[in-house]
Design a protein around this motif. Structure first.
Motif, PDB file in Angstrom:
ATOM      1  N   SER A 149       0.988  -1.300   0.433  1.00 38.65           N
ATOM      2  CA  SER A 149      -0.309   0.031   0.481  1.00 38.65           C
ATOM      3  C   SER A 149       0.888   0.924  -0.038  1.00 38.65           C
ATOM      4  CB  SER A 149      -0.621   0.112   1.346  1.00 38.65           C
ATOM      5  OG  SER A 149      -0.087  -0.072   2.422  1.00 38.65           O
ATOM      6  N   ARG A 150       1.943   1.106   0.206  1.00 41.78           N
ATOM      7  CA  ARG A 150       3.171   2.093   0.852  1.00 41.78           C
ATOM      8  C   ARG A 150       4.270   1.842   0.713  1.00 41.78           C
ATOM      9  NH1 ARG A 150       2.555   6.803   4.974  1.00 41.78           N
ATOM     10  NH2 ARG A 150       4.107   4.812   6.233  1.00 41.78           N
ATOM     11  N   ILE A 151       5.175   2.062  -0.215  1.00 37.08           N
ATOM     12  CA  ILE A 151       6.842   1.903  -0.285  1.00 37.08           C
ATOM     13  C   ILE A 151       7.157   3.876   0.500  1.00 37.08           C
ATOM     14  CG2 ILE A 151       8.878   1.669  -1.045  1.00 37.08           C
ATOM     15  CD1 ILE A 151       7.341  -0.127  -3.836  1.00 37.08           C
ATOM     16  N   THR A 152       7.619   3.826   1.876  1.00 36.79           N
ATOM     17  CA  THR A 152       8.128   4.837   2.010  1.00 36.79           C
ATOM     18  C   THR A 152      10.059   5.121   1.336  1.00 36.79           C
ATOM     19  OG1 THR A 152       7.108   5.018   3.744  1.00 36.79           O
ATOM     20  CG2 THR A 152       9.178   6.493   4.155  1.00 36.79           C
ATOM     21  N   GLU A 153      10.529   5.243   0.434  1.00 34.41           N
ATOM     22  CA  GLU A 153      11.357   5.605  -0.316  1.00 34.41           C
ATOM     23  C   GLU A 153      12.946   6.822   1.036  1.00 34.41           C
ATOM     24  OE1 GLU A 153      12.318   5.968  -3.994  1.00 34.41           O
ATOM     25  OE2 GLU A 153      10.961   4.141  -4.074  1.00 34.41           O
ATOM     26  N   ALA A 154      12.642   6.192   2.068  1.00 36.02           N
ATOM     27  CA  ALA A 154      13.784   7.664   3.039  1.00 36.02           C
ATOM     28  C   ALA A 154      13.604   5.946   4.061  1.00 36.02           C
ATOM     29  CB  ALA A 154      12.534   8.921   3.256  1.00 36.02           C
ATOM     30  N   SER A 155      15.211   7.372   4.714  1.00 37.75           N
ATOM     31  CA  SER A 155      14.810   6.630   6.370  1.00 37.75           C
ATOM     32  C   SER A 155      14.798   7.583   6.635  1.00 37.75           C
ATOM     33  CB  SER A 155      16.115   5.711   6.638  1.00 37.75           C
ATOM     34  OG  SER A 155      16.460   4.972   7.283  1.00 37.75           O
ATOM     35  N   ILE A 195      17.799  11.716   7.275  1.00 36.39           N
ATOM     36  CA  ILE A 195      16.623  12.701   7.620  1.00 36.39           C
ATOM     37  C   ILE A 195      17.774  14.036   8.351  1.00 36.39           C
ATOM     38  CG2 ILE A 195      14.616  13.950   8.010  1.00 36.39           C
ATOM     39  CD1 ILE A 195      13.435  11.525   7.034  1.00 36.39           C
ATOM     40  N   LEU A 196      17.952  15.258   8.054  1.00 36.23           N
ATOM     41  CA  LEU A 196      18.455  16.438   8.845  1.00 36.23           C
ATOM     42  C   LEU A 196      17.644  16.808   9.541  1.00 36.23           C
ATOM     43  CD1 LEU A 196      21.627  17.426   6.280  1.00 36.23           C
ATOM     44  CD2 LEU A 196      21.447  15.598   8.535  1.00 36.23           C
ATOM     45  N   ALA A 197      17.807  17.115  10.843  1.00 33.29           N
ATOM     46  CA  ALA A 197      16.459  18.447  11.613  1.00 33.29           C
ATOM     47  C   ALA A 197      16.898  19.420  11.396  1.00 33.29           C
ATOM     48  CB  ALA A 197      16.574  17.841  12.943  1.00 33.29           C
ATOM     49  N   ALA A 198      16.080  20.185  11.597  1.00 28.79           N
ATOM     50  CA  ALA A 198      16.580  21.957  11.086  1.00 28.79           C
ATOM     51  C   ALA A 198      17.875  22.320  12.149  1.00 28.79           C
ATOM     52  CB  ALA A 198      15.182  22.958  11.191  1.00 28.79           C
ATOM     53  N   ASN A 199      17.758  21.689  13.606  1.00 33.62           N
ATOM     54  CA  ASN A 199      18.596  22.344  13.994  1.00 33.62           C
ATOM     55  C   ASN A 199      20.335  21.913  14.442  1.00 33.62           C
ATOM     56  OD1 ASN A 199      17.458  20.253  15.093  1.00 33.62           O
ATOM     57  ND2 ASN A 199      17.290  20.753  17.801  1.00 33.62           N
ATOM     58  N   SER A 200      19.891  21.001  13.682  1.00 34.95           N
ATOM     59  CA  SER A 200      20.853  19.619  13.062  1.00 34.95           C
ATOM     60  C   SER A 200      21.494  19.780  11.892  1.00 34.95           C
ATOM     61  CB  SER A 200      21.007  18.528  13.945  1.00 34.95           C
ATOM     62  OG  SER A 200      21.951  17.718  13.955  1.00 34.95           O
ATOM     63  N   PRO A 201      22.182  20.974  11.231  1.00 41.28           N
ATOM     64  CA  PRO A 201      21.685  20.166   9.248  1.00 41.28           C
ATOM     65  C   PRO A 201      23.250  19.601   9.224  1.00 41.28           C
ATOM     66  CG  PRO A 201      22.983  22.815   9.946  1.00 41.28           C
ATOM     67  CD  PRO A 201      22.248  22.173  11.762  1.00 41.28           C
TER      68      PRO A 201
END
Length: 317
Positions: A232-238, A242-248
């Motif tokens: 039903s869904r494929i999330t092509e991300a982990s 993913i970078l948080a806004a306060n930790s680029p």
């Protein structure tokens, strides 16, 4: 599964060389055939994995809601029991409302008095016996008290906490007499209206998978059984990428870059079964890609059945 295939191949070689003696049992022949066979098995298994991927990291997820009282107070009633079905709108627990009722009554009395004063000031102003500023001051006082009354009514209503959806409560410690703190979780509510069945797949094995592909699910709590479904869904991300806004700036451990997996969600054909699954139920999932080589699907079907029947032997995984 691949180890079982290698073991079966070695048994076959033993029969050919030593039992039936179909092939001359020279050391050179044995080494060549063994190495060639193992390489062939690994290559064949790679083709199967690429076309019909399987993950043994399947979990059932449910949404949990932290029931946070908007107001503080002593708990006077707990209207639910752990692991008991709860309908949307049922009362979960109640706080002592007396302090909030007293406040509301006081504000209502002050509001009535303020309205009387406003009326008097208005009459005097109309007769030119009083300044207009008194009317404006009394109007502001009435407006302020009306806002306070609305806030007090909301606080009083918040002393009763309702179920946000269908679900149940587990690991509940809340009891009458406990003091609930404002904006602090009092109990955890598990939503049963929505269930998510998903598995983590290696990135390279999802190149041919797509939404709508048929799938088979093996659940550890049901050894020997296979349940059908679809992707039903494929999330092509982990989350690890993913970078948080306060930790680029990304951080890495001494082990190097993590080999993150992608999340694939499934829809079971048996909706009743899906609704009955508890959060944390684990298992395995196989995807039969419509773009892949269909002849390899039989091997994958055997592999996932091997997994589920093996749960009889090792129920703890």
């Amino acid at each position: 599964m691949i180890m079982a295939m290698i073991a079966a191949y070695l048994v076959l070689l033993h029969l050919l060389f030593n039992v039936f003696k179909v092939v001359k049992a020279s050391g050179r022949n044995q080494i060549i055939v063994t190495i060639a066979g193992c390489i062939g098995i690994f290559m064949f298994w790679y083709v199967v994995t690429y076309n019909q991927p399987q993950s043994n990291q399947l979990l059932v997820y449910r949404t949990t809601v932290q029931m946070v009282p908007r107001v503080a107070g002593r708990v006077i009633e707990v209207n639910v029991e752990r692991n008991t079905p709860i309908n949307k709108g049922d009362v979960l627990f109640k706080l002592d409302p007396r302090a909030y009722q007293y406040k509301l009554d006081r504000l209502n009395a002050e509001l009535e008095l303020a309205k009387i004063r406003l009326n008097q000031a208005t009459i005097l102003a109309e007769r030119n016996s009083g300044p207009l500023v008194d009317v404006q001051r009394r109007e502001a006082e009435v407006n302020s008290l009306e806002a306070q009354v609305d806030s007090a009514e909301l606080d009083l209503a918040e002393t009763v906490v309702y179920a946000p959806s269908n679900g149940y409560v587990t690991a509940m410690l809340l009891q009458p007499g406990f003091v609930a703190t404002q904006f602090r979780p009092a109990l955890t509510f598990i939503d049963t209206d929505n269930v998510y069945v998903g598995a983590a797949f290696k990135q390279q094995s999802l190149q041919l998978a797509q939404v709508g592909d048929p799938a088979e699910i093996a659940l550890d709590r049901y050894p020997g059984r296979i349940f059908s479904g679809t992707v039903s869904r494929i999330t092509e991300a982990s989350g690890s990428g993913i970078l948080a806004a306060n930790s680029p700036v990304p951080t890495f451990t001494e082990q190097g870059t993590p080999h993150a997996r992608f999340f694939v969600q499934f829809k079971l054909d048996n909706a009743d079964l899906a609704q009955s699954l508890p959060p944390g139920a684990s298992g395995a999932a196989a995807i039969y890609s419509s773009k892949g080589i269909q002849q390899t699907s039989m091997i994958r079907r055997v592999a996932i059945r091997f997994y589920t029947f093996f749960n009889y032997i090792l129920p703890d995984g």
